[in-house]
Design a protein around this motif. Structure first.
Motif, PDB file in Angstrom:
ATOM      1  N   ILE A 292      -5.483 -14.125 -10.419  1.00 28.79           N
ATOM      2  CA  ILE A 292      -4.481 -14.891 -11.159  1.00 28.79           C
ATOM      3  C   ILE A 292      -3.965 -15.977 -10.211  1.00 28.79           C
ATOM      4  CG2 ILE A 292      -3.816 -12.968 -12.626  1.00 28.79           C
ATOM      5  CD1 ILE A 292      -1.309 -12.646 -10.854  1.00 28.79           C
ATOM      6  N   GLY A 293      -3.173 -16.897 -10.755  1.00 25.88           N
ATOM      7  CA  GLY A 293      -2.649 -17.976  -9.932  1.00 25.88           C
ATOM      8  C   GLY A 293      -1.842 -17.459  -8.749  1.00 25.88           C
ATOM      9  N   GLY A 294      -2.139 -17.968  -7.557  1.00 29.19           N
ATOM     10  CA  GLY A 294      -1.408 -17.574  -6.366  1.00 29.19           C
ATOM     11  C   GLY A 294      -2.084 -16.491  -5.551  1.00 29.19           C
ATOM     12  N   GLN A 295      -3.174 -15.920  -6.062  1.00 37.80           N
ATOM     13  CA  GLN A 295      -3.818 -14.808  -5.367  1.00 37.80           C
ATOM     14  C   GLN A 295      -5.001 -15.255  -4.520  1.00 37.80           C
ATOM     15  OE1 GLN A 295      -4.836 -11.961  -8.498  1.00 37.80           O
ATOM     16  NE2 GLN A 295      -3.277 -10.575  -7.717  1.00 37.80           N
ATOM     17  N   VAL A 296      -5.212 -14.516  -3.435  1.00 33.54           N
ATOM     18  CA  VAL A 296      -6.431 -14.609  -2.623  1.00 33.54           C
ATOM     19  C   VAL A 296      -7.031 -13.212  -2.587  1.00 33.54           C
ATOM     20  CG1 VAL A 296      -7.427 -15.046  -0.360  1.00 33.54           C
ATOM     21  CG2 VAL A 296      -5.550 -16.481  -1.178  1.00 33.54           C
ATOM     22  N   LEU A 297      -8.224 -13.051  -3.160  1.00 34.45           N
ATOM     23  CA  LEU A 297      -8.921 -11.772  -3.125  1.00 34.45           C
ATOM     24  C   LEU A 297     -10.123 -11.894  -2.190  1.00 34.45           C
ATOM     25  CD1 LEU A 297      -8.965 -10.669  -6.884  1.00 34.45           C
ATOM     26  CD2 LEU A 297      -7.234 -10.199  -5.144  1.00 34.45           C
ATOM     27  N   ILE A 298     -10.316 -10.910  -1.326  1.00 34.89           N
ATOM     28  CA  ILE A 298     -11.473 -10.904  -0.433  1.00 34.89           C
ATOM     29  C   ILE A 298     -12.225  -9.589  -0.604  1.00 34.89           C
ATOM     30  CG2 ILE A 298     -10.271 -12.371   1.228  1.00 34.89           C
ATOM     31  CD1 ILE A 298     -10.050  -9.915   3.081  1.00 34.89           C
ATOM     32  N   THR A 307     -11.004  -9.860  12.661  1.00 33.73           N
ATOM     33  CA  THR A 307     -10.555  -9.253  13.915  1.00 33.73           C
ATOM     34  C   THR A 307      -9.042  -9.349  14.085  1.00 33.73           C
ATOM     35  OG1 THR A 307     -10.926 -11.342  15.097  1.00 33.73           O
ATOM     36  CG2 THR A 307     -12.742  -9.764  15.051  1.00 33.73           C
ATOM     37  N   GLY A 308      -8.397 -10.208  13.288  1.00 32.43           N
ATOM     38  CA  GLY A 308      -6.959 -10.399  13.409  1.00 32.43           C
ATOM     39  C   GLY A 308      -6.171  -9.323  12.680  1.00 32.43           C
ATOM     40  N   ASN A 309      -4.850  -9.441  12.730  1.00 28.90           N
ATOM     41  CA  ASN A 309      -3.951  -8.495  12.078  1.00 28.90           C
ATOM     42  C   ASN A 309      -3.899  -8.801  10.586  1.00 28.90           C
ATOM     43  OD1 ASN A 309      -1.943  -6.595  11.570  1.00 28.90           O
ATOM     44  ND2 ASN A 309      -0.303  -8.065  12.026  1.00 28.90           N
ATOM     45  N   PHE A 310      -4.581  -7.975   9.780  1.00 27.28           N
ATOM     46  CA  PHE A 310      -4.724  -8.219   8.347  1.00 27.28           C
ATOM     47  C   PHE A 310      -3.825  -7.286   7.547  1.00 27.28           C
ATOM     48  CE2 PHE A 310      -6.784  -6.970   4.327  1.00 27.28           C
ATOM     49  CZ  PHE A 310      -6.783  -8.192   3.681  1.00 27.28           C
ATOM     50  N   GLU A 311      -3.181  -7.857   6.523  1.00 34.95           N
ATOM     51  CA  GLU A 311      -2.363  -7.059   5.607  1.00 34.95           C
ATOM     52  C   GLU A 311      -2.739  -7.397   4.171  1.00 34.95           C
ATOM     53  OE1 GLU A 311       1.810  -7.466   6.335  1.00 34.95           O
ATOM     54  OE2 GLU A 311       1.604  -7.209   8.515  1.00 34.95           O
ATOM     55  N   ARG A 328     -15.404  -2.947  -3.221  1.00 32.37           N
ATOM     56  CA  ARG A 328     -13.961  -2.947  -2.981  1.00 32.37           C
ATOM     57  C   ARG A 328     -13.482  -4.347  -2.641  1.00 32.37           C
ATOM     58  NH1 ARG A 328     -11.355   0.740  -3.975  1.00 32.37           N
ATOM     59  NH2 ARG A 328      -9.232   1.233  -3.370  1.00 32.37           N
ATOM     60  N   TYR A 329     -12.278  -4.674  -3.094  1.00 30.15           N
ATOM     61  CA  TYR A 329     -11.663  -5.957  -2.747  1.00 30.15           C
ATOM     62  C   TYR A 329     -10.197  -5.733  -2.385  1.00 30.15           C
ATOM     63  CZ  TYR A 329      -9.628  -5.933  -7.473  1.00 30.15           C
ATOM     64  OH  TYR A 329      -8.935  -5.589  -8.606  1.00 30.15           O
ATOM     65  N   TYR A 330      -9.628  -6.740  -1.716  1.00 35.75           N
ATOM     66  CA  TYR A 330      -8.236  -6.674  -1.259  1.00 35.75           C
ATOM     67  C   TYR A 330      -7.526  -7.965  -1.626  1.00 35.75           C
ATOM     68  CZ  TYR A 330     -10.316  -3.037   1.675  1.00 35.75           C
ATOM     69  OH  TYR A 330     -10.996  -1.933   2.129  1.00 35.75           O
ATOM     70  N   GLU A 331      -6.266  -7.850  -2.020  1.00 36.38           N
ATOM     71  CA  GLU A 331      -5.436  -9.040  -2.224  1.00 36.38           C
ATOM     72  C   GLU A 331      -4.729  -9.352  -0.905  1.00 36.38           C
ATOM     73  OE1 GLU A 331      -1.636 -10.792  -4.758  1.00 36.38           O
ATOM     74  OE2 GLU A 331      -2.514  -8.860  -5.344  1.00 36.38           O
ATOM     75  N   VAL A 332      -5.005 -10.517  -0.372  1.00 35.97           N
ATOM     76  CA  VAL A 332      -4.499 -10.889   0.950  1.00 35.97           C
ATOM     77  C   VAL A 332      -2.997 -11.151   0.892  1.00 35.97           C
ATOM     78  CG1 VAL A 332      -4.633 -12.579   2.828  1.00 35.97           C
ATOM     79  CG2 VAL A 332      -6.715 -11.883   1.607  1.00 35.97           C
ATOM     80  N   SER A 333      -2.287 -10.548   1.816  1.00 32.09           N
ATOM     81  CA  SER A 333      -0.869 -10.820   1.995  1.00 32.09           C
ATOM     82  C   SER A 333      -0.638 -11.617   3.278  1.00 32.09           C
ATOM     83  CB  SER A 333      -0.080  -9.511   2.037  1.00 32.09           C
ATOM     84  OG  SER A 333       1.271  -9.750   2.376  1.00 32.09           O
ATOM     85  N   LYS A 334      -1.385 -11.214   4.356  1.00 25.51           N
ATOM     86  CA  LYS A 334      -1.143 -11.839   5.657  1.00 25.51           C
ATOM     87  C   LYS A 334      -2.361 -11.673   6.551  1.00 25.51           C
ATOM     88  CE  LYS A 334       2.328 -11.776   9.389  1.00 25.51           C
ATOM     89  NZ  LYS A 334       3.544 -11.102   9.907  1.00 25.51           N
TER      90      LYS A 334
END
Length: 432
Positions: A292-298, A307-311, A328-334
């Motif tokens: 949906i608008g505003g989302q980043v799914l990976i 390798t970074g700090n992922f949330e 599986r997918y994740y909605e990126v927060s940080k």
């Protein structure tokens, strides 16, 4: 070198080459200049002057003048540079200048060869605007760039798309639509360039980006995810501009996937394009359609390369077309110090009069004929979400259409709720 060549051959090359060629003494005196050099610098047959005195002392010529002065003062044996040159009539040239010091039978001289790159740079600049700088470099400077064919490469694909833009474009005059898209693309491409992505093409209102080709990037997954966050955050500035100029607010979804893809030149000998294809690309596109608008799914493929700090603020799974197992997918927060500057978890509801609709399921943007009864029970205060009850068992990420007479609402199911289902509007008829 020249002593081994016949004098008439040297004379012919000197007189007929398109490059500007000069012979300069160790003290900088211009000894000889071929016709191309005379035309470029606007000098007469009388050459008895310093070579830098033949160059107009105007702003823009400082680098070229200093190049000659430094070569003489520092007694350099070779010097090479690309500089700008402004002629007496104001024409701006891009020049490649090469100075080489060598000994003749009786004295030492500088051989100066100047190649005009102006047209080449103009072509390169225009080409880069129609493709991307990385693809332009690949095509113009590598042997592979001139040939059909591809290679498998580990890359990360980013797909973005505006929500509800198809319906919006049908109501907007062409000129205003192009103005809106141009401003949006300008902002997004600036972010993509910052993180080293290569725009393969614009797909209507969508953007197809690859990280890791044609230029290899070991951290392509990290760059792609950070780019996606940056693009989502840049939408806020874009929407300030849309509000000031009477355009509707834009919302964008982004899908990111990593893996092996085929990259290279596709087409015929007469017409080719740099492309990127394979299951990795298809999955990125499928994942983008779930947003949906505003989302980043990976995908989990991308997640494992970070390798970074992922949330992540949520996660789920989907079945790619032709696959046997869900991915599986994740909605990126940080990711590290970059956070998605949106919050869709808190929805404030307004009470509204309940409205009955007929609900249709969308499969890859095609509306299925089967109808189900549904009722809109609540609307969010920002008019972006609704709570509905439905006679059909809806699943998260499902695309739906609600219809009442000629009024249509397109939406995506966010999650089930104890009173029904929370949906996010992707397009709403003007009369609703």
């Amino acid at each position: 070198m020249f002593e081994r060549m016949p004098a008439e051959q040297i004379s012919y090359i000197f007189e007929n080459t398109q490059d500007a060629v000069c012979l300069v003494s160790p003290t900088g005196v211009l000894l000889e200049a071929n016709p191309s050099a005379e035309k470029l610098f606007g000098i007469s047959g009388d050459k008895d002057q310093k070579i830098w005195d033949a160059i107009p002392f105007v702003e823009g010529n400082d680098d070229l003048i200093q190049l000659f002065i430094d070569a003489v003062a520092q007694k350099l044996t070779s010097q090479e540079s690309i500089v700008d040159y402004v002629s007496n009539d104001g024409t701006v040239y891009n020049l490649h200048v090469r100075l080489t010091y060598f000994m003749t039978s009786d004295m030492g001289v500088y051989l100066v060869v100047i190649t005009d790159l102006t047209k080449l740079i103009q072509v390169r600049s225009a080409f880069a605007r129609y493709t991307s700088p990385d693809i332009a470099d690949y095509v113009l400077t590598t042997e592979e760039g001139q040939k059909r064919g591809g290679m498998t490469q580990d890359v990360t694909i980013l797909m973005s798309d505006l929500r509800g833009f198809t319906a919006l474009s049908s109501k907007m005059p062409a000129q205003r639509l192009i103005g809106l898209l141009n401003h949006y693309f300008e902002a997004m491409v600036a972010v993509i360039s910052r993180y080293g992505g290569t725009v393969i093409e614009f797909l209507g209102d969508g953007i197809f980006v690859v990280f890791g080709a044609p230029k290899e990037l070991p951290d392509h997954a990290e760059r792609a995810v950070k780019c996606a966050i940056g693009m989502q955050n840049a939408i806020k500035e874009v929407n300030k501009w849309t509000e000031e100029n009477g355009y509707p607010e834009l919302a964008m979804g982004i899908g990111v996937n990593s893996g092996i893809a085929v990259v290279g030149n596709i087409g015929s000998e007469k017409k080719m394009k740099y492309g990127c294809m394979g299951q990795t690309v298809n999955i990125a596109g499928r994942l983008e359609s779930l947003t949906i608008g505003g989302q980043v799914l990976i995908t989990d493929h991308t997640r494992k390369k970070l390798t970074g700090n992922f949330e992540a603020c949520s996660e789920g799974s989907f079945l790619p077309k032709g696959a046997k197992y869900e991915l599986r997918y994740y909605e990126v927060s940080k990711l590290d110090d970059l956070a998605v500057d949106t919050n869709y978890s808190v929805i404030v509801w307004d009470e509204c009069e309940k409205q009955d609709y007929m609900l249709h399921i969308l499969q890859e943007k095609k509306v299925e004929a089967t109808e189900y009864s549904a009722t809109v029970c609540k609307i969010s205060t920002d008019k972006k979400h609704a709570l509905i009850s439905c006679s059909y068992d809806l699943k998260p990420r499902m695309n739906i259409m609600l219809q009442h007479g000629d009024n249509r609402i397109y939406a995506k199911v966010i999650k089930p709720d104890y009173d029904g289902y929370i949906i996010c509007f992707t397009s709403v008829s003007q009369d609703v």
